[in-house]
Each structure stands twice: as structure tokens, then as C-alpha cells.
Design a protein around this motif. Structure first.
Motif, PDB file in Angstrom:
ATOM      1  N   LEU A 459      59.326  55.480  28.424  1.00 27.01           N
ATOM      2  CA  LEU A 459      58.133  56.238  28.635  1.00 27.01           C
ATOM      3  C   LEU A 459      56.664  55.919  28.599  1.00 27.01           C
ATOM      4  O   LEU A 459      55.757  55.437  29.048  1.00 27.01           O
ATOM      5  N   GLU A 460      56.849  54.924  27.203  1.00 32.67           N
ATOM      6  CA  GLU A 460      55.445  54.218  26.733  1.00 32.67           C
ATOM      7  C   GLU A 460      55.280  52.987  27.884  1.00 32.67           C
ATOM      8  O   GLU A 460      54.140  52.905  28.033  1.00 32.67           O
ATOM      9  N   GLU A 461      56.166  52.241  28.094  1.00 32.66           N
ATOM     10  CA  GLU A 461      56.067  51.038  28.719  1.00 32.66           C
ATOM     11  C   GLU A 461      55.542  51.528  30.336  1.00 32.66           C
ATOM     12  O   GLU A 461      54.801  50.833  30.964  1.00 32.66           O
ATOM     13  N   ALA A 462      56.337  52.622  30.819  1.00 35.70           N
ATOM     14  CA  ALA A 462      56.164  53.016  32.326  1.00 35.70           C
ATOM     15  C   ALA A 462      54.781  53.556  32.397  1.00 35.70           C
ATOM     16  O   ALA A 462      54.017  53.173  33.501  1.00 35.70           O
ATOM     17  N   CYS A 463      54.326  54.259  31.496  1.00 34.06           N
ATOM     18  CA  CYS A 463      52.788  54.780  31.390  1.00 34.06           C
ATOM     19  C   CYS A 463      51.801  53.800  31.277  1.00 34.06           C
ATOM     20  O   CYS A 463      50.740  53.709  31.841  1.00 34.06           O
ATOM     21  N   ARG A 464      52.320  52.710  30.685  1.00 32.07           N
ATOM     22  CA  ARG A 464      51.222  51.533  30.270  1.00 32.07           C
ATOM     23  C   ARG A 464      51.221  50.588  31.489  1.00 32.07           C
ATOM     24  O   ARG A 464      49.979  50.545  31.940  1.00 32.07           O
ATOM     25  N   GLN A 465      52.353  50.518  32.353  1.00 30.61           N
ATOM     26  CA  GLN A 465      52.289  49.881  33.395  1.00 30.61           C
ATOM     27  C   GLN A 465      51.514  50.502  34.569  1.00 30.61           C
ATOM     28  O   GLN A 465      50.677  50.014  35.276  1.00 30.61           O
ATOM     29  N   ILE A 466      51.844  51.800  34.821  1.00 28.59           N
ATOM     30  CA  ILE A 466      51.122  52.653  35.900  1.00 28.59           C
ATOM     31  C   ILE A 466      49.643  52.492  35.825  1.00 28.59           C
ATOM     32  O   ILE A 466      48.872  52.546  36.569  1.00 28.59           O
ATOM     33  N   LYS A 467      49.245  52.498  34.606  1.00 28.62           N
ATOM     34  CA  LYS A 467      47.815  52.531  33.965  1.00 28.62           C
ATOM     35  C   LYS A 467      47.045  51.364  34.617  1.00 28.62           C
ATOM     36  O   LYS A 467      46.096  51.234  35.164  1.00 28.62           O
ATOM     37  N   ILE A 468      47.992  50.287  34.379  1.00 22.94           N
ATOM     38  CA  ILE A 468      47.380  48.677  34.917  1.00 22.94           C
ATOM     39  C   ILE A 468      47.297  48.825  36.322  1.00 22.94           C
ATOM     40  O   ILE A 468      46.305  48.397  36.938  1.00 22.94           O
ATOM     41  N   TRP A 469      48.408  49.384  37.113  1.00 28.68           N
ATOM     42  CA  TRP A 469      48.249  49.344  38.482  1.00 28.68           C
ATOM     43  C   TRP A 469      46.989  50.393  39.095  1.00 28.68           C
ATOM     44  O   TRP A 469      46.372  50.147  39.888  1.00 28.68           O
ATOM     45  N   HIS A 470      47.037  51.377  38.352  1.00 27.50           N
ATOM     46  CA  HIS A 470      45.682  52.531  38.876  1.00 27.50           C
ATOM     47  C   HIS A 470      44.319  51.850  38.314  1.00 27.50           C
ATOM     48  O   HIS A 470      43.497  51.964  39.492  1.00 27.50           O
ATOM     49  N   GLU A 471      44.213  50.738  37.501  1.00 28.64           N
ATOM     50  CA  GLU A 471      42.950  49.946  37.251  1.00 28.64           C
ATOM     51  C   GLU A 471      42.647  48.853  38.292  1.00 28.64           C
ATOM     52  O   GLU A 471      41.814  48.308  38.557  1.00 28.64           O
ATOM     53  N   MET A 472      44.006  48.554  39.022  1.00 27.57           N
ATOM     54  CA  MET A 472      43.864  47.442  40.034  1.00 27.57           C
ATOM     55  C   MET A 472      43.614  48.181  41.273  1.00 27.57           C
ATOM     56  O   MET A 472      43.329  47.182  42.207  1.00 27.57           O
ATOM     57  N   GLY A 473      43.310  49.251  41.189  1.00 23.32           N
ATOM     58  CA  GLY A 473      42.887  49.952  42.618  1.00 23.32           C
ATOM     59  C   GLY A 473      44.041  50.859  43.362  1.00 23.32           C
ATOM     60  O   GLY A 473      43.685  51.630  44.220  1.00 23.32           O
ATOM     61  N   PHE A 474      45.327  50.955  42.729  1.00 20.03           N
ATOM     62  CA  PHE A 474      46.270  51.517  43.349  1.00 20.03           C
ATOM     63  C   PHE A 474      46.426  53.064  42.725  1.00 20.03           C
ATOM     64  O   PHE A 474      47.246  53.317  41.945  1.00 20.03           O
ATOM     65  N   ASP A 628      60.766  43.070  38.983  1.00 23.22           N
ATOM     66  CA  ASP A 628      59.963  43.348  37.592  1.00 23.22           C
ATOM     67  C   ASP A 628      58.374  43.707  38.158  1.00 23.22           C
ATOM     68  O   ASP A 628      58.024  43.957  39.330  1.00 23.22           O
ATOM     69  N   ALA A 629      57.643  43.949  37.187  1.00 20.37           N
ATOM     70  CA  ALA A 629      56.205  44.388  37.470  1.00 20.37           C
ATOM     71  C   ALA A 629      55.541  43.585  38.164  1.00 20.37           C
ATOM     72  O   ALA A 629      54.689  43.909  39.220  1.00 20.37           O
ATOM     73  N   GLU A 630      55.586  42.165  38.117  1.00 23.44           N
ATOM     74  CA  GLU A 630      54.872  41.094  38.732  1.00 23.44           C
ATOM     75  C   GLU A 630      55.222  41.137  40.211  1.00 23.44           C
ATOM     76  O   GLU A 630      54.349  41.088  41.195  1.00 23.44           O
ATOM     77  N   SER A 631      56.400  41.384  40.703  1.00 25.26           N
ATOM     78  CA  SER A 631      56.838  41.228  41.938  1.00 25.26           C
ATOM     79  C   SER A 631      56.493  42.623  42.590  1.00 25.26           C
ATOM     80  O   SER A 631      56.179  42.639  43.957  1.00 25.26           O
ATOM     81  N   PHE A 632      56.575  43.758  42.154  1.00 24.35           N
ATOM     82  CA  PHE A 632      56.193  45.017  42.240  1.00 24.35           C
ATOM     83  C   PHE A 632      54.259  45.155  42.867  1.00 24.35           C
ATOM     84  O   PHE A 632      54.268  45.631  43.828  1.00 24.35           O
ATOM     85  N   THR A 633      53.939  44.221  41.983  1.00 27.36           N
ATOM     86  CA  THR A 633      52.442  44.322  42.399  1.00 27.36           C
ATOM     87  C   THR A 633      52.240  43.510  43.640  1.00 27.36           C
ATOM     88  O   THR A 633      51.455  43.810  44.488  1.00 27.36           O
ATOM     89  N   GLN A 634      53.064  42.429  43.798  1.00 27.52           N
ATOM     90  CA  GLN A 634      52.825  41.794  45.209  1.00 27.52           C
ATOM     91  C   GLN A 634      53.297  42.505  46.253  1.00 27.52           C
ATOM     92  O   GLN A 634      52.792  42.547  47.422  1.00 27.52           O
ATOM     93  N   LEU A 635      54.283  43.529  46.195  1.00 26.41           N
ATOM     94  CA  LEU A 635      54.624  44.756  47.158  1.00 26.41           C
ATOM     95  C   LEU A 635      53.368  45.288  47.522  1.00 26.41           C
ATOM     96  O   LEU A 635      53.200  45.853  48.635  1.00 26.41           O
ATOM     97  N   LEU A 636      52.741  45.865  46.384  1.00 26.54           N
ATOM     98  CA  LEU A 636      51.425  46.805  46.642  1.00 26.54           C
ATOM     99  C   LEU A 636      50.397  46.024  47.316  1.00 26.54           C
ATOM    100  O   LEU A 636      49.774  46.641  48.175  1.00 26.54           O
ATOM    101  N   LYS A 637      50.372  44.777  47.179  1.00 26.72           N
ATOM    102  CA  LYS A 637      49.393  43.957  47.859  1.00 26.72           C
ATOM    103  C   LYS A 637      49.654  43.686  49.216  1.00 26.72           C
ATOM    104  O   LYS A 637      48.660  43.329  50.008  1.00 26.72           O
TER     105      LYS A 637
END
Length: 638
Positions: A459-474, A628-637
């Protein structure tokens, strides 16, 4: 202070049953003496006839002989009726039948005293036969003290009166002796009756206690004390025929959850119902004999004898069918699954001890792979046990050493064909073994209770990561996290989630909690769902269609999403059953205004079917495997 307990652990109902059984055995004892008593009575009556003949009016003597022998025959008739129709009438009826016949025999005996000849020698012989007959009546009423008193009074009071009436030292002595003898026989009868009752009661209680020690009190099935004897008997049976047999370990999954949520009474009701279904299944088998026992409260052992290796897997898999229908507890349906382990005589063991251990090991292996599956014992299973123990030790250290990672699988909105969120999936990067699949360590984490701290980390890691993506504009992305049943029973779960959301400055609407369908039957989860909604969290029912908790909760709670289990999606479009089930779930969800998400989409045909049916969201390898998070970021972009 002394503490006194009933060592035999016999309930009040069982005591009543013991009393009834003692009474039944006493009646049996009475009737068992009928034929010997009748034969003795007939012989004595003939001896008296010849002793009195010529010294007593012959006509009266013949009438007495006929009357007495008639009663002896009547007693024998009652005996034969009892043996043939014993269970058609109550014990009371048979007691009265015996008592009336015995009193009749005693009454027809009395006239012989009045017909006593005047000859002294004849009187001596007659008195000997009279006292012999009286002893026979006394022994014939052991177990029925009141009947004994009545018959002895009928027999000896007239003899006492006759002795005193005759007068003189000899006859007065006969009268006094008759009274003393009557008292003696009544005392003997009383003590013998009491001893006989106590002995019977002790014997029955010991039998009952022995039964209790060897049988499960909840299901009445033979327990683990008898199981080795069953196996040894099976070994002897197949050695002479050249056949083999299978020992099956059938263990119910998730019983702890039912006990914790609905109480142990509900859990006991389920165990009894499963026991009944297993017995019915065993009785329906034609080619093999099935012997059902219980070794632990949620685990049954089944012997299949003889066992044919051809089509063995399908035969044993048929046992899963007893769990097809739900169990109804407090007007709520509960769907259970089982884990089955099998060891085969001669192949995976040649003695009871090894067969039992190997079947149990195979069952535990089935549980490790998530349950609801069948495992035949293989030698490598025992070889893996030390590895499993080592894995458990490593699991304790994995959190501390930050060996866990989160991978993310995209959730696709079928209206926009774009990523609208992701499911967080845990992975373990073991320093020596490499990546370990969740299927190999999540069951172990649940068993040891480590799932709670692991779940908190997720839960902690998931919430931390989704916040990062939100701050990236998603900023519209939502993240889905599975909650294990043990987490749902944690008293501070809500506070812990709120603390994480506050720490990451994340709005609750962007976190979706996935709860299995069967977990919803827990009353504490019912309260949690209301709390989740109050906080603003999204809720999804995971693996929908595999459990059976009833659909009423979809109306009672504001469930946001139903996740259609991949086992149904996998068989589309080849399986008509899967097509029907998925279509029905989507249609029902639309009526209830609940979103649907199909898991495990791998082909274009599956995707097109889901689009045609109006499914809202999908996930699966057709779009992306978990990354992983880095690869998922590439999917979002993209």
C-alpha cells in the motif's frame, strides 16, 4: 481445592442413551433364560406328577400339569415372538409381556402345594422340587427386581402358610425356612440385579468412550487414531490380490476465515455438511470402495480401494464436485474449495506411516499453489520441504532488506482504449534464487501472518508511485491494490490507509482496494466496506464468479467494480459456459450500475467479445504483462 471432572466425557444425552441400552440388554437377558427355564419347568412338572401320582386325586393332578405346562409353552411362545418381532414393539411392551407370563407361571405353580400328598417321603421329594423351582424363578427375574419379589411371594407365602397350618416342629421349620429362603433369594436377586445393571452400564460406557476416542465427535467419522489401522487393513487386502489403493488427503481451504467471520458454530456446520457429502459420494461409487475418515478439523482422508491407475486424476478430481453447490450459513451462501493430495500404495509408500505423510505433503503442495487443485505425491515434494523452511526464514528478512518490488499491469478503458490505471503486483527479488513468483511465497506469507506487514508495504509503495505519476502529469490514473483476508481483520486497517494517503498527499479516490468475493461474507468486512466508502476509497470485487457469497452485497454496498476472473475469460470464445457466465455478469453489472473489468485478456477474439458485450475495462497480456515502474512510465508516454 480439588477439581473434579468426568473423565469419560459422556454428555447427558449419551447418559440417557446408555440407560436405554442397559434396559434393552436387561430385557435381552430375561428372554435368553426363557428356553432353559421352560425346559427345566417341564421336567420338574413331570417329576412332581410321578411323585404325587397315586397319592393325590389324579384328575386334579392332570389339570394342574396341563395348566402349568401350558404356561411354560406360553413363556416359550413369548420368547420366540420377542426374537422375531423384537424391534416392532417397545421395551415396555416386552417387559410387560414377560412379567405377566412369569406371574402366570408362578400362580399355576401354587396349587401343587395344596395337592401335597400325606406321605412323608413324597413330601420330602416335593419340597426339594419346590425349592428348586423357586430358585429357578429367582434367577429368571434377575434384572427385574420387582418381578422377582412378586413371583417369590406368590411361590413361598403359600408354602409358609401350608407349613404352619400342618403344625409340628418339622412343618413349622419348613414354614420358617420358606420365609428365610424367600428373604435370602430376594437379597440375592437385588444384589445380582444391581451388579448386572452396573456391569452392563460400565461395559456400554467403556464402549462409548472407546468409540469417542476413535471417532470425531462432530462428524462421527473415524479419526486419526483409526486411520493407520484402515491403511494397514487396505495393505493386507491388496497384497493378496495384486491391486493397489490410493490415500487421499482432502483439505478445505479458507476455513479459518469462516470460523473467524461467522463463528465456530457455522464452521462446524460446514464440516458436518462436507462430511455428509463425502459419505454420499463414497456410497455412490460402484467400482471402488471409498472409506472416509477425518484427521484434522478441516482435513479428511479417503481410502480408495481397489484403485486403478488408468484415468486416476479424473477419478480423484471428481471429489471437487461435492463442493460445487454452496453451503448456506445464516441465509448466506458460501462457496468453498479444497486442496487434494494423493499417495498411491506401492508407488509412493509401502506402509501406513509413509503413505499418510506423503499424502499430507502433496496436499500442502496443492495449498502452496493457491489451493483448489490436485497434487499427486512426488519424491521431490519432500526434497522441497527444507527449501520451503529456508524460504520462510528468507521471507522474514525480505522486508527488512527491501527485496520486494512492485510491478504494474495496465488497466485499459475500452471506451477510450487508453490506460486509465494499473494493478500493483508484488514480486520478490531473492538475492540467491532470483525472482520468486507470488504463487510460491504469498500462501506462505498468509500462513505465517507476514502478509500483514507485506500488505502494508505494498500500500505504501503503490501510493508513493501513483503520486509520482500524478506529478508527471498523469493525474487521472488510479491504482488497484489487493487486500488479503488477514489484512481485513486488522483492527487499525482504516487508520493505516488514511495515514498512508495523508503522508503521500493522495486523494482516496485514486486508490482502489480489491477484495475477494468470498471475503465479503465476513461481518467485520461488511463494516469495513462502509468505512472504506466513508473515506472515499474505490472498491472492486476480485475474482468475481469464483465464490458464492450471494449478490445482495452489490446492492447493500457501493461496489465500484467487478473483476471477472480470468478463468472465465481464458475460455472465450471456445467455451459456451464461459461465454454465458461472462455475458450474464456484464449484463447484471449494467443493471446495478457497477463497472466491469475482465482479467486475463490475451487474444483479439476475447477483446472483441468483451467490447461487444459492453465490458468497461480490461487487463491482460494482450496489452502488457506486469512491468516495473520505469517500464510502465514508458507505456504511459506512448
Amino acid at each position: 481445592m480439588d477439581i473434579v471432572v468426568d473423565q469419560k466425557q459422556i454428555s447427558q444425552d449419551e447418559r440417557v442413551q446408555v440407560t436405554k441400552q442397559v434396559r434393552s440388554d436387561l430385557v435381552d437377558h430375561l428372554y435368553q433364560g426363557c428356553l432353559p427355564g421352560t425346559l427345566t419347568g417341564l421336567v420338574v412338572s413331570v417329576l412332581i406328577y410321578f411323585d404325587f401320582y397315586g397319592y393325590t386325586p389324579t384328575r386334579l393332578l392332570i389339570i394342574w400339569l396341563i395348566a402349568f405346562d401350558f404356561m411354560m409353552i406360553a413363556l416359550s411362545t413369548v420368547y420366540f415372538l420377542y426374537m422375531k418381532y423384537k424391534y416392532l414393539f417397545s421395551l415396555v411392551t416386552w417387559e410387560w409381556a414377560y412379567s405377566i407370563t412369569m406371574v402366570g407361571c408362578a400362580l399355576v405353580w401354587v396349587p401343587i402345594i395344596l395337592l401335597m400328598p400325606d406321605d412323608t417321603m413324597r413330601q420330602y421329594l416335593a419340597l426339594m422340587l419346590l425349592f428348586l423351582a423357586t430358585t429357578g424363578y429367582a434367577t429368571g427375574t434377575i434384572g427385574q427386581f420387582s418381578l422377582g419379589v412378586v413371583t417369590l411371594n406368590i411361590l413361598l407365602i403359600p408354602l409358609t402358610i401350608w407349613g404352619f397350618y400342618q403344625g409340628g416342629v418339622f412343618y413349622n421349620s419348613i414354614g420358617i425356612y420358606a420365609l428365610i429362603y424367600m428373604g435370602f433369594l430376594i437379597g440375592i436377586n437385588h444384589r445380582s440385579t444391581q451388579w448386572f445393571k452396573d456391569s452392563l452400564k460400565l461395559k456400554i460406557e467403556n464402549t462409548l468412550v472407546s468409540y469417542q476416542a476413535n471417532h470425531d465427535l462432530l462428524t462421527n467419522l473415524p479419526n486419526q487414531r483409526l486411520l493407520p489401522q484402515y491403511v494397514e487393513s487396505a495393505i493386507k487386502a491388496v497384497k493378496s490380490t495384486g491391486d493397489t489403493f490410493a490415500l487421499i488427503c482432502f483439505s478445505l481451504n479458507r476455513m479459518e476465515m469462516i470460523n473467524d467471520s461467522l463463528g465456530h458454530a457455522a464452521g462446524n456446520a460446514v464440516i458436518r455438511a462436507v462430511s455428509d457429502r463425502l459419505n454420499s459420494f463414497a456410497a455412490s461409487m460402484k467400482d471402488e470402495s471409498y472409506f472416509v475418515t477425518i484427521s484434522r478439523k478441516d482435513t479428511f482422508n479417503i481410502l480408495v480401494l481397489p484403485f486403478k491407475l488408468e484415468d486416476a486424476e479424473n477419478k480423484i478430481k471428481a471429489l471437487f464436485s461435492i463442493l460445487d453447490d454452496p453451503f448456506y450459513l445464516e441465509k448466506q451462501g458460501v462457496k468453498l474449495t479444497a486442496s487434494i493430495g494423493v499417495s498411491i500404495f506401492g508407488k509412493e509408500g509401502s506402509d501406513a506411516h509413509s503413505l499418510l505423510i506423503n499424502a499430507d505433503a502433496a496436499m500442502l503442495r496443492a495449498k502452496q499453489f493457491g489451493g483448489n487443485r490436485l497434487e499427486f505425491y512426488k519424491s521431490e515434494i519432500n526434497a522441497e520441504i527444507p527449501k520451503q523452511l529456508e524460504l520462510e526464514t528468507d521471507l522474514h528478512a525480505a522486508l527488512e532488506h527491501k527485496q520486494f518490488l512492485l510491478y504494474y499491469q495496465p488497466l485499459i478503458d475500452l471506451k477510450t482504449r487508453k490506460i486509465c490505471g494499473m494493478e500493483a503486483l508484488i514480486r520478490w527479488a531473492h538475492p540467491a534464487r532470483g525472482f520468486i513468483s507470488p504463487i510460491n511465497f504469498i500462501p506462505l506469507a498468509e500462513e505465517t501472518g507476514l502478509i500483514v506487514p507485506i500488505g502494508q508495504w505494498v500500500l505504501e509503495e503503490a501510493c508513493r508511485q501513483i503520486k509520482i505519476w500524478h506529478e508527471m502529469g498523469f493525474s487521472s490514473l488510479k491504482i488497484a491494490v489487493n487486500l488479503a483476508e488477514k489484512q481485513l481483520r486488522e483492527p487499525n486497517l482504516i487508520e493505516m490507509i488514511q495515514h498512508i494517503l495523508k503522508k503521500e498527499n493522495l486523494d482516496a479516490e485514486f486508490l482502489e482496494l480489491e477484495i475477494t468475493e468470498t471475503a465479503i461474507l465476513d461481518e467485520s468486512v461488511t463494516r469495513l466496506i462502509k468505512e472504506f466508502k466513508r473515506v472515499g476509497l474505490n472498491l472492486a470485487v476480485d475474482d468475481f464468479g469464483t465464490g458464492y457469497s450471494g449478490l445482495s452485497y452489490l446492492k447493500r454496498f457501493s461496489i465500484n467494480k467487478l473483476k471477472i476472473d480470468q478463468s472465465f475469460v481464458r475460455d472465450i470464445p471456445t467455451s459456451n459456459d464461459s461465454i454465458t457466465i461472462v455475458s450474464a455478469i456484464i449484463a447484471m453489472a449494467k443493471e446495478l450500475k457497477v463497472y466491469t473489468l475482465a482479467e486475463g485478456v490475451e487474444t483479439k477474439e476475447q477483446l472483441q467479445f468483451l467490447i461487444d458485450k459492453g465490458c468497461d475495462f480490461v487487463q491482460g497480456y494482450y496489452f502488457s504483462k506486469p512491468v516495473d515502474a520505469e517500464s510502465f512510465t514508458q507505456l504511459l508516454k506512448k
